[in-house]
Write an enzyme that holds these catalytic residues in place. Structure first.
Site, mmCIF file in Angstrom:
data_model
loop_
_atom_site.group_PDB
_atom_site.id
_atom_site.type_symbol
_atom_site.label_atom_id
_atom_site.label_comp_id
_atom_site.label_asym_id
_atom_site.label_seq_id
_atom_site.Cartn_x
_atom_site.Cartn_y
_atom_site.Cartn_z
ATOM 1 N N HIS A 177 -58.106 -58.062 -59.793
ATOM 2 C CA HIS A 177 -59.114 -58.436 -60.792
ATOM 3 C C HIS A 177 -58.468 -58.657 -62.163
ATOM 4 C CE1 HIS A 177 -62.926 -57.264 -63.219
ATOM 5 N NE2 HIS A 177 -62.894 -58.556 -62.997
ATOM 6 N N GLU A 218 -56.945 -54.899 -62.556
ATOM 7 C CA GLU A 218 -57.371 -53.822 -61.654
ATOM 8 C C GLU A 218 -57.024 -54.244 -60.226
ATOM 9 O OE1 GLU A 218 -61.347 -51.951 -63.808
ATOM 10 O OE2 GLU A 218 -61.592 -53.782 -62.664
ATOM 11 N N ASN A 277 -65.845 -52.813 -65.532
ATOM 12 C CA ASN A 277 -67.215 -53.334 -65.585
ATOM 13 C C ASN A 277 -68.256 -52.245 -65.337
ATOM 14 O OD1 ASN A 277 -66.532 -55.902 -66.353
ATOM 15 N ND2 ASN A 277 -66.292 -56.640 -64.260
HETATM 16 N N1 LIG Z 1 -66.032 -64.865 -66.244
HETATM 17 C C1 LIG Z 1 -65.329 -63.756 -66.398
HETATM 18 O O1 LIG Z 1 -65.216 -63.212 -67.501
HETATM 19 C C2 LIG Z 1 -64.652 -63.133 -65.199
HETATM 20 C C3 LIG Z 1 -63.659 -62.166 -65.411
HETATM 21 C C4 LIG Z 1 -63.000 -61.613 -64.307
HETATM 22 C C5 LIG Z 1 -63.369 -61.991 -63.028
HETATM 23 N N2 LIG Z 1 -64.353 -62.917 -62.847
HETATM 24 C C6 LIG Z 1 -64.690 -63.280 -61.469
HETATM 25 O O2 LIG Z 1 -64.040 -64.505 -61.158
HETATM 26 C C7 LIG Z 1 -64.832 -65.231 -60.226
HETATM 27 C C8 LIG Z 1 -65.117 -66.611 -60.799
HETATM 28 O O3 LIG Z 1 -65.792 -66.450 -62.035
HETATM 29 P P1 LIG Z 1 -65.761 -67.562 -63.171
HETATM 30 O O4 LIG Z 1 -66.244 -66.895 -64.418
HETATM 31 O O5 LIG Z 1 -64.470 -68.284 -63.159
HETATM 32 O O6 LIG Z 1 -66.962 -68.486 -62.619
HETATM 33 P P2 LIG Z 1 -67.418 -69.951 -63.022
HETATM 34 O O7 LIG Z 1 -68.899 -69.978 -62.960
HETATM 35 O O8 LIG Z 1 -66.718 -70.413 -64.262
HETATM 36 O O9 LIG Z 1 -66.813 -70.803 -61.793
HETATM 37 C C9 LIG Z 1 -67.208 -70.614 -60.469
HETATM 38 C C10 LIG Z 1 -66.377 -71.512 -59.558
HETATM 39 O O10 LIG Z 1 -66.880 -71.347 -58.225
HETATM 40 C C11 LIG Z 1 -67.030 -72.626 -57.647
HETATM 41 N N3 LIG Z 1 -68.089 -72.564 -56.642
HETATM 42 C C12 LIG Z 1 -69.426 -72.468 -56.863
HETATM 43 N N4 LIG Z 1 -70.077 -72.455 -55.683
HETATM 44 C C13 LIG Z 1 -69.128 -72.538 -54.714
HETATM 45 C C14 LIG Z 1 -69.181 -72.592 -53.300
HETATM 46 N N5 LIG Z 1 -70.340 -72.553 -52.652
HETATM 47 N N6 LIG Z 1 -67.994 -72.673 -52.621
HETATM 48 C C15 LIG Z 1 -66.797 -72.700 -53.302
HETATM 49 N N7 LIG Z 1 -66.710 -72.690 -54.629
HETATM 50 C C16 LIG Z 1 -67.851 -72.593 -55.330
HETATM 51 C C17 LIG Z 1 -67.395 -73.537 -58.807
HETATM 52 O O11 LIG Z 1 -67.139 -74.882 -58.481
HETATM 53 C C18 LIG Z 1 -66.455 -72.999 -59.890
HETATM 54 O O12 LIG Z 1 -65.167 -73.557 -59.701
HETATM 55 C C19 LIG Z 1 -66.088 -64.411 -59.955
HETATM 56 O O13 LIG Z 1 -65.890 -63.644 -58.804
HETATM 57 C C20 LIG Z 1 -66.172 -63.530 -61.204
HETATM 58 O O14 LIG Z 1 -66.854 -62.334 -60.969
HETATM 59 C C21 LIG Z 1 -64.990 -63.518 -63.907
#
Ligand SMILES: NC(=O)c1ccc[n+]([C@@H]2O[C@H](COP(=O)([O-])OP(=O)(O)OC[C@H]3O[C@@H](n4cnc5c(N)ncnc54)[C@H](O)[C@@H]3O)[C@@H](O)[C@H]2O)c1
Length: 282
Positions: A140, A152, A190
């Site tokens: 993470h 993490e 978180n």
């Molecule tokens: N945003 C943050 O601050 C943060 C921090 C750490 C971890 N994360 C984790 O990282 C992951 C992505 O988060 P993010 O903020 O980059 O999200 P985001 O909303 O910016 O992007 C999501 C991505 O998933 C793709 N997607 C959507 N539906 C899909 C499907 N059915 N099949 C395959 N791909 C699909 C989208 O095209 C996009 O590329 C999540 O698990 C989130 O919890 C986010």
């Protein structure tokens, strides 16, 4: 196993930042998005980030070129077959991630590790969607990945000690401070952060203080670099809502019950920075 070749799946906020961090540590990176244009956009955004660092004198031009040369883009999941580690960072939705893990299990070489960047979901549920639950782990990163020091590593009940060690070594090679945590919703950061963020929305919704005063108070009073409402916008309100829902489902603690305002803003498409508006306009 030492990680020489990394596949990243998902072209959202996190993907290109993680790619930058890994490529800087000398790892070859393949970015995969469902659409070729999104995968290419991730490479462009990474190149822009490197160019800025060169401009600011933080990186040599030759080094930036070498780092960029280690990164390629694809829309084909099969291109990840030879990766030592595939880290998915797609939407925070268990069903979507489970399906992806099953597909990756068929594609990635048997000794490869498959990891998730999930913020809250049970890693074991992804592990058991594969035939290699011992080689599934949570890694993470935090947002923005190039700046944030912490990673993490989440060890589900099914993971082998070798997998957990390989994940920790990879994150350490990326220059991160690594903590290991059990597979419980929200892990460390978180689980502690989101009651605070959720309660900031409660305070705004109840009219106790204005948006600006809540954020100013937490910056000035706690020395936090940003206020809670600006931080929610940075994380993404949809991702934040998914995190709260997963925390509430696991612990049934009312502090994790997402505020109606947050839910309505997500329904309205006000997702924070990535959509151009949230608690602030961008
Ligand atoms: N945003 C943050 O601050 C943060 C921090 C750490 C971890 N994360 C984790 O990282 C992951 C992505 O988060 P993010 O903020 O980059 O999200 P985001 O909303 O910016 O992007 C999501 C991505 O998933 C793709 N997607 C959507 N539906 C899909 C499907 N059915 N099949 C395959 N791909 C699909 C989208 O095209 C996009 O590329 C999540 O698990 C989130 O919890 C986010």
């Amino acid at each position: 196993m030492s990680i020489q070749r990394l596949g990243i799946v998902g072209s959202g906020i996190m993907g290109s930042g993680i790619a930058e961090v890994a490529a800087k540590s000398g790892v070859e990176v393949i970015l995969r998005s469902r659409q070729r244009s999104s995968a290419d956009a991730m490479v462009t955004s990474l190149e822009k980030s490197l160019a800025k660092q060169v401009e600011r004198g933080k990186l040599e031009e030759a080094a930036a070129k070498e780092i960029a040369a280690r990164v390629s883009a694809t829309d084909d999941l099969h291109a990840l077959h030879d990766c030592d580690l595939v880290l998915e960072s797609v939407v925070e939705d268990l069903a979507v991630k489970r399906e992806l893990f099953t597909r990756l299990d068929d594609i990635v070489k048997p000794e490869g590790i498959i990891a998730t960047n999930t913020s809250t979901l049970p890693v074991v549920e992804l592990a058991v969607a594969t035939e290699r639950p011992d080689k599934v782990v949570g890694i993470h990163f935090f947002n923005p990945a190039p700046m944030m020091k912490l990673v993490e590593v989440i060890a589900p009940l099914t993971a082998s000690p070798e997998t957990v060690e390989a994940a920790k070594a990879f994150a350490a090679a990326c220059g991160k401070d690594v903590v290991e945590v059990k597979d419980r919703a929200g892990f460390i950061v978180n689980a502690l952060l989101f009651p605070y963020l959720n309660n900031a929305v409660r305070m705004l919704e109840s009219g106790t203080a204005s948006r600006d005063d809540i954020d100013t108070a937490m910056k000035g009073g706690c020395n936090f670099p940003m206020g809670p409402l600006a931080l929610l916008d940075l994380v993404g309100l949809d991702t934040s809502l998914s995190i709260l829902d997963a925390l509430y489902a696991e612990f049934r603690d009312p502090n994790y019950a997402a505020m109606p305002l947050l839910r309505r803003m997500v329904a309205a498409g006000q997702l924070g920075r990535k959509s151009g508006s949230g608690f602030y306009s961008y």
